[in-house]
Design an enzyme around this catalytic site. Structure first.
Site, PDB file in Angstrom:
ATOM      1  CG  HIS A  14       1.182   5.397  -1.908  1.00 19.67           C
ATOM      2  ND1 HIS A  14       2.199   4.597  -1.542  1.00 19.67           N
ATOM      3  CD2 HIS A  14       0.443   6.167  -0.737  1.00 19.67           C
ATOM      4  CE1 HIS A  14       1.996   4.638   0.214  1.00 19.67           C
ATOM      5  NE2 HIS A  14       0.180   5.564   0.647  1.00 19.67           N
ATOM      6  CG  HIS A  46      -1.932   9.981   0.469  1.00 20.38           C
ATOM      7  ND1 HIS A  46      -2.707   9.525   0.021  1.00 20.38           N
ATOM      8  CD2 HIS A  46      -0.409   9.456   0.725  1.00 20.38           C
ATOM      9  CE1 HIS A  46      -2.224   8.272   1.504  1.00 20.38           C
ATOM     10  NE2 HIS A  46      -0.616   8.707   1.464  1.00 20.38           N
TER      11      HIS A  46
HETATM   12  P1  DGP Z   1      -0.728   4.525   3.062  1.00 21.63           P
HETATM   13  O1  DGP Z   1      -2.153   4.422   4.476  1.00 21.63           O
HETATM   14  O2  DGP Z   1      -0.498   6.252   2.702  1.00 21.63           O
HETATM   15  O3  DGP Z   1      -0.064   4.319   2.706  1.00 21.63           O
HETATM   16  O4  DGP Z   1      -2.087   4.891   2.128  1.00 21.63           O
HETATM   17  C1  DGP Z   1      -2.518   4.054   1.006  1.00 21.63           C
HETATM   18  C2  DGP Z   1      -3.633   4.595   0.497  1.00 21.63           C
HETATM   19  O5  DGP Z   1      -4.126   3.315  -0.783  1.00 21.63           O
HETATM   20  C3  DGP Z   1      -4.949   4.259   1.008  1.00 21.63           C
HETATM   21  O6  DGP Z   1      -5.478   5.722   1.206  1.00 21.63           O
HETATM   22  C4  DGP Z   1      -5.752   3.415   0.085  1.00 21.63           C
HETATM   23  C5  DGP Z   1      -4.834   3.523  -0.884  1.00 21.63           C
HETATM   24  N1  DGP Z   1      -4.442   1.818  -0.668  1.00 21.63           N
HETATM   25  C6  DGP Z   1      -5.232   0.584  -0.851  1.00 21.63           C
HETATM   26  N2  DGP Z   1      -4.887  -0.409  -1.611  1.00 21.63           N
HETATM   27  C7  DGP Z   1      -5.422   0.151  -2.239  1.00 21.63           C
HETATM   28  C8  DGP Z   1      -5.997  -0.127  -3.534  1.00 21.63           C
HETATM   29  O7  DGP Z   1      -6.520  -1.256  -4.648  1.00 21.63           O
HETATM   30  N3  DGP Z   1      -6.573   0.556  -4.892  1.00 21.63           N
HETATM   31  C9  DGP Z   1      -6.704   1.967  -4.777  1.00 21.63           C
HETATM   32  N4  DGP Z   1      -6.654   3.016  -5.497  1.00 21.63           N
HETATM   33  N5  DGP Z   1      -6.413   2.217  -3.295  1.00 21.63           N
HETATM   34  C10 DGP Z   1      -5.474   1.585  -2.835  1.00 21.63           C
END
Ligand code: DGP
Length: 143
Positions: A99, A101
């Site tokens: 992902h 950011h």
């Molecule tokens: P990282 O720490 O780089 O793996 O970022 C993961 C991000 O994903 C974190 O900022 C929060 C987001 N995240 C986790 N679970 C979900 C979810 O179920 N839905 C959404 N929209 N974001 C999520």
């Protein structure tokens, strides 16, 4: 992790709620549920790959083209001064589906640089040693 359990695969399949802002054949972008700033988006490939190192070369161009589009849209739509784009790969990566950011930024918004402390190289010799190791590894990977 199988794609069945992956939270981002569930959003891609429409099984979990995602506040989607963009979709095309190869990717999906949605609001991060715990944003660094309002409008923080995550851009993911629809195919499940864990890290940047795992994705096929042909995906990189289209994916980063979409990262540029979303960055421009956030700047325009939210009238912010800048954008941070970043990817955690394995370390600090809480969801093992690649992902990107895309974070809206304004000066003095409380986020400090890379979000973690910086340090200085001990000396020029250390810099040259590290430079050489990376350059040699690139040569090995390109043959
Ligand atoms: P990282 O720490 O780089 O793996 O970022 C993961 C991000 O994903 C974190 O900022 C929060 C987001 N995240 C986790 N679970 C979900 C979810 O179920 N839905 C959404 N929209 N974001 C999520």
């Amino acid at each position: 992790m199988s794609t069945k359990e992956c939270i981002f695969c569930k959003i891609i399949r429409g099984e979990s709620e995602g506040y989607i802002v963009f979709e095309d054949d190869i990717s999906l972008a949605f609001l991060d549920i715990r944003p660094l700033n309002p409008g923080h988006c995550l851009l993911v490939p629809k195919e499940h790959y864990e890290t940047l190192m795992d994705i096929p070369e042909e995906l990189i161009g289209p994916l980063f083209k979409n990262a540029k589009l979303i960055s421009r849209a956030i700047e325009l739509g939210l009238a912010v001064q800048g954008i941070f784009v970043g990817i955690n790969n394995r370390v600090s990566q809480s969801v093992p589906h690649l992902h990107i950011h895309i974070v809206p930024r304004n000066k003095n918004d409380g986020l400090k640089g890379f979000f973690w402390p910086r340090y200085s190289y001990k000396d020029r010799e250390t810099i040259l040693e590290i430079q050489d190791k990376i350059k040699k590894a690139i040569e090995r990977l390109l043959v």
